[in-house]
Design a protein around this motif. Structure first.
Motif, PDB file in Angstrom:
ATOM      1  N   PHE A   1      16.669  10.084   0.560  1.00  0.00           N
ATOM      2  CA  PHE A   1      17.861   9.334   0.984  1.00  0.00           C
ATOM      3  C   PHE A   1      18.865   9.081  -0.152  1.00  0.00           C
ATOM      4  CE2 PHE A   1      14.893   8.361   4.385  1.00  0.00           C
ATOM      5  CZ  PHE A   1      15.703   8.459   5.502  1.00  0.00           C
ATOM      6  N   ASN A   2      18.523   9.517  -1.345  1.00  0.00           N
ATOM      7  CA  ASN A   2      19.463   9.417  -2.468  1.00  0.00           C
ATOM      8  C   ASN A   2      19.859   7.972  -2.766  1.00  0.00           C
ATOM      9  OD1 ASN A   2      21.093  10.608  -4.522  1.00  0.00           O
ATOM     10  ND2 ASN A   2      22.910  10.380  -3.225  1.00  0.00           N
ATOM     11  N   VAL A   3      18.893   7.084  -2.677  1.00  0.00           N
ATOM     12  CA  VAL A   3      19.151   5.657  -2.940  1.00  0.00           C
ATOM     13  C   VAL A   3      18.343   5.224  -4.159  1.00  0.00           C
ATOM     14  CG1 VAL A   3      18.802   3.312  -2.097  1.00  0.00           C
ATOM     15  CG2 VAL A   3      19.690   5.072  -0.557  1.00  0.00           C
TER      16      VAL A   3
ATOM     17  N   GLU B   1       0.811  -1.217   0.000  1.00  0.00           N
ATOM     18  CA  GLU B   1       0.000   0.000   0.000  1.00  0.00           C
ATOM     19  C   GLU B   1       0.848   1.273   0.000  1.00  0.00           C
ATOM     20  OE1 GLU B   1      -2.324  -3.266   2.081  1.00  0.00           O
ATOM     21  OE2 GLU B   1      -0.263  -2.549   1.964  1.00  0.00           O
ATOM     22  N   SER B   2       2.005   1.232   0.657  1.00  0.00           N
ATOM     23  CA  SER B   2       2.808   2.453   0.798  1.00  0.00           C
ATOM     24  C   SER B   2       4.115   2.400   0.017  1.00  0.00           C
ATOM     25  CB  SER B   2       3.106   2.716   2.280  1.00  0.00           C
ATOM     26  OG  SER B   2       3.833   1.639   2.846  1.00  0.00           O
ATOM     27  N   THR B   3       4.214   1.485  -0.943  1.00  0.00           N
ATOM     28  CA  THR B   3       5.449   1.368  -1.715  1.00  0.00           C
ATOM     29  C   THR B   3       5.804   2.682  -2.414  1.00  0.00           C
ATOM     30  OG1 THR B   3       5.260  -1.006  -2.076  1.00  0.00           O
ATOM     31  CG2 THR B   3       6.525   0.215  -3.688  1.00  0.00           C
ATOM     32  N   SER B   4       4.813   3.359  -2.976  1.00  0.00           N
ATOM     33  CA  SER B   4       5.085   4.612  -3.683  1.00  0.00           C
ATOM     34  C   SER B   4       5.653   5.671  -2.745  1.00  0.00           C
ATOM     35  CB  SER B   4       3.806   5.145  -4.348  1.00  0.00           C
ATOM     36  OG  SER B   4       3.407   4.303  -5.404  1.00  0.00           O
ATOM     37  N   VAL B   5       5.112   5.749  -1.534  1.00  0.00           N
ATOM     38  CA  VAL B   5       5.592   6.739  -0.559  1.00  0.00           C
ATOM     39  C   VAL B   5       7.038   6.425  -0.155  1.00  0.00           C
ATOM     40  CG1 VAL B   5       5.161   7.847   1.659  1.00  0.00           C
ATOM     41  CG2 VAL B   5       3.240   7.010   0.289  1.00  0.00           C
ATOM     42  N   TRP B   6       7.293   5.153   0.148  1.00  0.00           N
ATOM     43  CA  TRP B   6       8.645   4.758   0.547  1.00  0.00           C
ATOM     44  C   TRP B   6       9.637   4.943  -0.608  1.00  0.00           C
ATOM     45  CZ3 TRP B   6      10.627   4.653   5.050  1.00  0.00           C
ATOM     46  CH2 TRP B   6       9.894   4.251   6.172  1.00  0.00           C
ATOM     47  N   THR B   7       9.205   4.634  -1.826  1.00  0.00           N
ATOM     48  CA  THR B   7      10.089   4.811  -2.986  1.00  0.00           C
ATOM     49  C   THR B   7      10.419   6.281  -3.185  1.00  0.00           C
ATOM     50  OG1 THR B   7       9.143   2.851  -4.055  1.00  0.00           O
ATOM     51  CG2 THR B   7      10.345   4.395  -5.466  1.00  0.00           C
ATOM     52  N   PHE B   8       9.419   7.136  -3.009  1.00  0.00           N
ATOM     53  CA  PHE B   8       9.629   8.590  -3.085  1.00  0.00           C
ATOM     54  C   PHE B   8      10.699   9.029  -2.085  1.00  0.00           C
ATOM     55  CE2 PHE B   8       8.783  12.813  -1.455  1.00  0.00           C
ATOM     56  CZ  PHE B   8       8.640  13.590  -2.603  1.00  0.00           C
ATOM     57  N   ILE B   9      10.550   8.591  -0.837  1.00  0.00           N
ATOM     58  CA  ILE B   9      11.505   8.964   0.213  1.00  0.00           C
ATOM     59  C   ILE B   9      12.878   8.375  -0.079  1.00  0.00           C
ATOM     60  CG2 ILE B   9      12.079   8.505   2.640  1.00  0.00           C
ATOM     61  CD1 ILE B   9       9.179   8.970   3.318  1.00  0.00           C
ATOM     62  N   GLN B  10      12.884   7.131  -0.521  1.00  0.00           N
ATOM     63  CA  GLN B  10      14.152   6.450  -0.809  1.00  0.00           C
ATOM     64  C   GLN B  10      14.979   7.211  -1.836  1.00  0.00           C
ATOM     65  OE1 GLN B  10      13.871   2.296  -2.347  1.00  0.00           O
ATOM     66  NE2 GLN B  10      15.182   3.095  -3.970  1.00  0.00           N
ATOM     67  N   ILE B  11      14.329   7.601  -2.932  1.00  0.00           N
ATOM     68  CA  ILE B  11      15.051   8.229  -4.041  1.00  0.00           C
ATOM     69  C   ILE B  11      15.355   9.695  -3.775  1.00  0.00           C
ATOM     70  CG2 ILE B  11      14.869   8.890  -6.476  1.00  0.00           C
ATOM     71  CD1 ILE B  11      13.239   6.330  -6.913  1.00  0.00           C
ATOM     72  N   TYR B  12      14.352  10.441  -3.337  1.00  0.00           N
ATOM     73  CA  TYR B  12      14.497  11.894  -3.266  1.00  0.00           C
ATOM     74  C   TYR B  12      14.970  12.411  -1.916  1.00  0.00           C
ATOM     75  CZ  TYR B  12      12.053  11.681  -7.719  1.00  0.00           C
ATOM     76  OH  TYR B  12      11.700  11.392  -9.019  1.00  0.00           O
TER      77      TYR B  12
ATOM     78  N   ASP C   1      13.573  -0.404  -8.382  1.00  0.00           N
ATOM     79  CA  ASP C   1      12.657   0.720  -8.206  1.00  0.00           C
ATOM     80  C   ASP C   1      11.649   0.806  -9.348  1.00  0.00           C
ATOM     81  OD1 ASP C   1      14.175   1.321  -5.998  1.00  0.00           O
ATOM     82  OD2 ASP C   1      15.379   2.835  -7.024  1.00  0.00           O
ATOM     83  N   GLN C   2      10.407   1.030  -8.993  1.00  0.00           N
ATOM     84  CA  GLN C   2       9.359   1.300  -9.969  1.00  0.00           C
ATOM     85  C   GLN C   2       8.869   2.712  -9.714  1.00  0.00           C
ATOM     86  OE1 GLN C   2       6.387  -1.806  -9.724  1.00  0.00           O
ATOM     87  NE2 GLN C   2       7.780  -3.371 -10.491  1.00  0.00           N
TER      88      GLN C   2
END
Length: 347
Positions: free
Chosen positions: A325-327, A312-323, A332-333
């Motif tokens: 935490f610079n990971v 359910e929250s993959t998009s939110v975590w991916t957003f935080i991860q990339i933008y 990544d989708q």
């Protein structure tokens, strides 16, 4: 590496499983590099390739040309586990140490770092539950916040460019952009944030962040139907919020008594102007005075334990991860909505 593997037996033959295993060990130490660069097996008429395979072939040609081996006589391959243990002797000794001791912590931390390749192989196989993996190490069984120092070290090994000093300024933009949202709870949170400290204001911004994302369609799992996760469900799979600790404890007890797999969870508790935070993992709960620290440490936990984000929250975590935490990873989708939200917050 090839020279070390062959040093006890120059006639040793390596098969495709041996090459794949050595490549996986190298990949665990250098996770940013693809295993295929070191070994790609023969398939569909194409010859085997990769740095390991080519080096092995060239080295054996050299040994043959100097008369050290007879290429016509082949010897069956021996167990590569024993070879790798010898090659990675220091790594394995460190692994044994953290399986036996939980103090002194400085020594545990040092051996934890040295044992990364062995531990990552265990996690990357996806054959062990998180609780079973943690149970191998006494330091992880203790309800001790030192565990987050271990997760941080693993995250740095996996992602050398990972951001460590997060100011969370983006949360202020989230509150600004979220002011147009019609959800009554979000409106209440944004109004309350005006009278909060900077720390709590940013924490509220993280509660609001999931509401900027569109509702997410969750693919069907075995025995279940696909469904569309609401924004509330997205938020609760990112950060749970309870006004009292009693309500939070009741919720956790219900989860522990169910058969639901327990991923790391962030829980904010208390009045919005005085938030406390917890991160839960299996049956452990870790307290944080600063709710922003809880989110940061939970992110490192996901990385270090090779755990998938909640659907359910993959998009939110991916957003935080990339933008934040610079990971970036090959898994990544990044949807158009993730990019669009980032652009709107950067204006």
């Amino acid at each position: 590496m090839i020279q070390i593997v062959l040093e006890d037996d120059l006639k040793l033959e390596l098969n495709r499983h041996d090459f794949a295993y050595i490549a996986s060990v190298i990949n665990a130490v250098f996770p940013s590099e693809a295993k295929e660069e070191y070994y790609s097996p023969a398939i569909n008429g194409q010859k085997a390739s990769g740095e390991l395979y080519d080096t092995f072939a060239n080295y054996r040609n050299l040994l043959s040309s100097t008369g050290l081996i007879n290429r016509r006589s082949k010897k069956s391959s021996r167990d590569l586990d024993s070879t790798i243990v010898n090659v990675c002797d220091d790594n394995c000794e460190a692994f044994k140490f953290i399986q036996e001791y939980n103090e002194p912590f400085d020594e545990v931390l040092e051996n934890w770092k040295r044992s990364f390749a062995v531990r990552w192989n265990i996690l990357e196989d996806n054959k062990v539950e998180t609780a079973d993996y943690l149970a191998k190490f006494p330091i992880c069984i203790l309800n001790n916040s030192n565990i987050f120092k271990l997760f941080l070290e693993d995250s740095k090994m996996l992602h050398p460019d990972i951001a460590l000093n997060i100011d969370w300024q983006i949360c202020n933009k989230v509150l600004e952009n979220g002011s147009h949202l019609k959800d009554p709870t979000v409106k209440k949170w944004i109004t309350a944030s005006l009278n909060c400290s900077e720390e709590n204001r940013k924490a509220i911004g993280l509660l609001v962040l999931p509401y900027l994302f569109p509702s997410t369609k969750i693919k069907a799992r075995q025995g279940k139907q696909s469904f569309k996760a609401s924004k509330l469900e997205i938020q609760e799979k990112f950060i749970l919020y309870f006004e009292t600790l009693g309500k939070a404890d009741d919720f956790e007890r219900q989860l522990l008594n169910s058969n639901v797999g327990l991923q790391p969870r962030i829980i904010f508790v208390g009045e919005l102007n005085c938030l406390k935070a917890y991160v839960t993992l299996t049956d452990k709960k870790y307290a944080f005075e600063n709710p922003l620290d809880a989110v940061q440490q939970c992110f490192y936990m996901y990385q270090a334990l090779h755990i998938k984000y909640p659907a359910e929250s993959t998009s939110v975590w991916t957003f935080i991860q990339i933008y934040i935490f610079n990971v970036k990873t090959k898994f990544d989708q990044v949807s158009s909505s993730i990019k669009s939200i980032w652009r709107s917050l950067k204006k």
